[in-house]
Design an enzyme around this catalytic site. Structure first.
Site, mmCIF file in Angstrom:
data_model
loop_
_atom_site.group_PDB
_atom_site.id
_atom_site.type_symbol
_atom_site.label_atom_id
_atom_site.label_comp_id
_atom_site.label_asym_id
_atom_site.label_seq_id
_atom_site.Cartn_x
_atom_site.Cartn_y
_atom_site.Cartn_z
ATOM 1 N N ARG A 50 19.766 6.895 29.681
ATOM 2 C CA ARG A 50 19.972 7.616 27.855
ATOM 3 C C ARG A 50 19.787 6.940 27.529
ATOM 4 N NH1 ARG A 50 23.065 11.444 31.526
ATOM 5 N NH2 ARG A 50 21.597 13.150 32.429
ATOM 6 N N GLU A 108 14.196 11.138 8.291
ATOM 7 C CA GLU A 108 13.320 11.390 7.338
ATOM 8 C C GLU A 108 13.251 12.717 6.976
ATOM 9 O OE1 GLU A 108 8.416 10.433 8.256
ATOM 10 O OE2 GLU A 108 10.422 9.270 9.072
ATOM 11 N N ASN A 163 6.297 7.073 3.251
ATOM 12 C CA ASN A 163 4.955 7.207 3.187
ATOM 13 C C ASN A 163 3.531 7.532 1.701
ATOM 14 O OD1 ASN A 163 5.213 8.742 5.641
ATOM 15 N ND2 ASN A 163 5.916 9.636 5.121
ATOM 16 N N HIS A 217 -3.647 8.000 6.012
ATOM 17 C CA HIS A 217 -4.092 8.703 7.505
ATOM 18 C C HIS A 217 -5.161 9.592 8.199
ATOM 19 C CE1 HIS A 217 0.438 9.128 8.585
ATOM 20 N NE2 HIS A 217 -0.522 7.687 9.547
#
Ligand code: NAD
Length: 356
Positions: A118, A234, A242, A249
């Site tokens: 974890r 975000e 971005n 993209h």
């Protein structure tokens, strides 16, 4: 050496940027505890593994795992190899993963550290410009799935990031320039002074002069650190990073991820997003040429090739879940140094694509 502190919900960590840092054992040593697994790829290990191991304390119990280089190896299978090695080492919760390499190794080893027991410590040792100014800072980790890039992953902040700019000398020319696109991006969206500085130091950056690299990486890290501190997961601010990526993209997908490096597609995408911002009347006409000029000076592509089907690009941009059919969300420029997220009509995007 320059140090930036990155704050996040769970604490803070330092990002060191400087020369000769891989060989300076004291910087690395202060972040190592428990058993250490050094994960790298075969190309980077050939170049830099010795520098690190020479500096590791004799008492430090460490092992290395070398993976094949490249994006196609950022897989669950290789994540499993990292986990298996940690199990074999009987690594406990106090173990540390050292990620030595570009964004691929950083993401993959970071994700293994995020998931083993974890979460164990990871120290990022980024060796590409993209990883130093972007991937290694901010805590996003993950691997690819056949259904999509970075489909599996977790947020896991590093213990420290040690960016040795000396490693950038051996980078392939295209990888180096692709990293510069992300550096330009910080100037374009947040910092006009830095953008002007990049314009004045383009030659030095092309020659990979250490003083120019040190400043470019340090300022870029500062921007990434500020954005992720304000917006770790975000929601808002981080989306501004971005800029150029929606067009980029689509271009990467349309060319099957084979023709362009990510940063090259982002460079073309930033130019298209700037032209769109002009068309929408939010950016003074002619400003996009300043961006074109800087990117060209840094040896980056700025134009859409003729053989790219513009309608297909638009379709790919529409595919994003957050978009309605007639409006597309993306990052637009208000001036050099200032950007915002907004939606705009698909017809305007079509116009920019067909004119380019
Ligand atoms: N986590 C994030 O926030 C984040 C952000 C941006 C990108 N990424 C990820 O980063 C990855 C791309 O990273 P990248 O561009 O660094 O690619 P990469 O890690 O594949 O490295 C590119 C190539 O350069 C080689 N290399 C690395 N350092 C070198 C050096 N100093 N000298 C010579 N060769 C060297 C590598 O072996 C590889 O072949 C993608 O998977 C992307 O999804 C992550």
């Amino acid at each position: 050496m320059k140090v930036t502190e990155v704050s996040h919900a769970g604490g803070r960590y330092p990002v060191y940027v400087g020369q000769g840092l891989l060989a300076v054992s004291s910087v690395l040593q202060r972040h190592l505890e428990g058993r250490v697994l050094l994960v790298s790829d075969e190309i980077v290990a050939d170049l830099y593994l010795d520098r690190i191991t020479a500096g590791l304390d004799e008492n430090c119990r460490w092992r290395s795992l070398l993976l094949p280089a490249g994006e196609t190896h950022k897989t669950l299978e290789n994540w499993q190899r990292v986990i298996d090695t940690l199990v074999e080492m009987r690594a406990q919760r106090d173990a540390t993963v050292l990620a030595l390499g570009g964004g691929v190794i950083g993401d993959l080893a970071g994700f293994a550290a995020a998931s083993y027991m974890r979460g164990i410590r990871v120290v990022q040792l980024p060796t590409t410009l993209l990883a130093q100014v972007d991937a290694a800072v901010g805590g996003k980790t993950g691997v690819n799935h056949t259904a999509g890039k970075n489909l599996i992953g977790a947020f896991h902040q590093p213990e420290a990031v040690i960016a040795d700019i000396d490693t950038l000398i051996s980078l392939d020319d295209r990888d180096y320039r692709a990293g510069l696109a992300e550096v330009v991006k910080y100037g374009a969206i947040r910092d006009e002074r830095f953008f002007s500085w990049l314009e004045s130091r383009a030659e030095a950056l092309n020659a990979r002069m250490p003083d120019a690299l040190l400043e470019a990486v340090h300022v870029s890290v500062g921007h990434k650190a500020e954005v992720v501190a304000a917006d770790e997961r975000e929601a808002g601010q981080r989306a501004l990073l971005n800029f150029g990526h929606t067009f980029g993209h689509a271009l990467e997908t349309a060319t099957a991820y084979e023709r362009y490096r990510h940063g090259e597609a982002v460079a073309i995408g930033m130019v298209l997003a700037a032209r769109l911002s002009e068309l929408l009347g939010r950016l003074r006409v002619g400003t996009s040429e300043r961006l074109v000029h800087l990117l060209e000076h840094l040896g980056l592509p700025v134009a859409l090739p003729d053989d790219i089907d513009r309608e297909r690009l638009l379709e790919l941009m529409r595919l994003d879940k957050k978009n309605r059919a007639d409006r597309i969300r993306l990052i637009l420029l208000d001036e050099i140094g200032s950007a915002a997220i907004d939606t705009c009509p698909a017809d305007d995007i079509r116009e920019v694509l067909t004119r380019s």
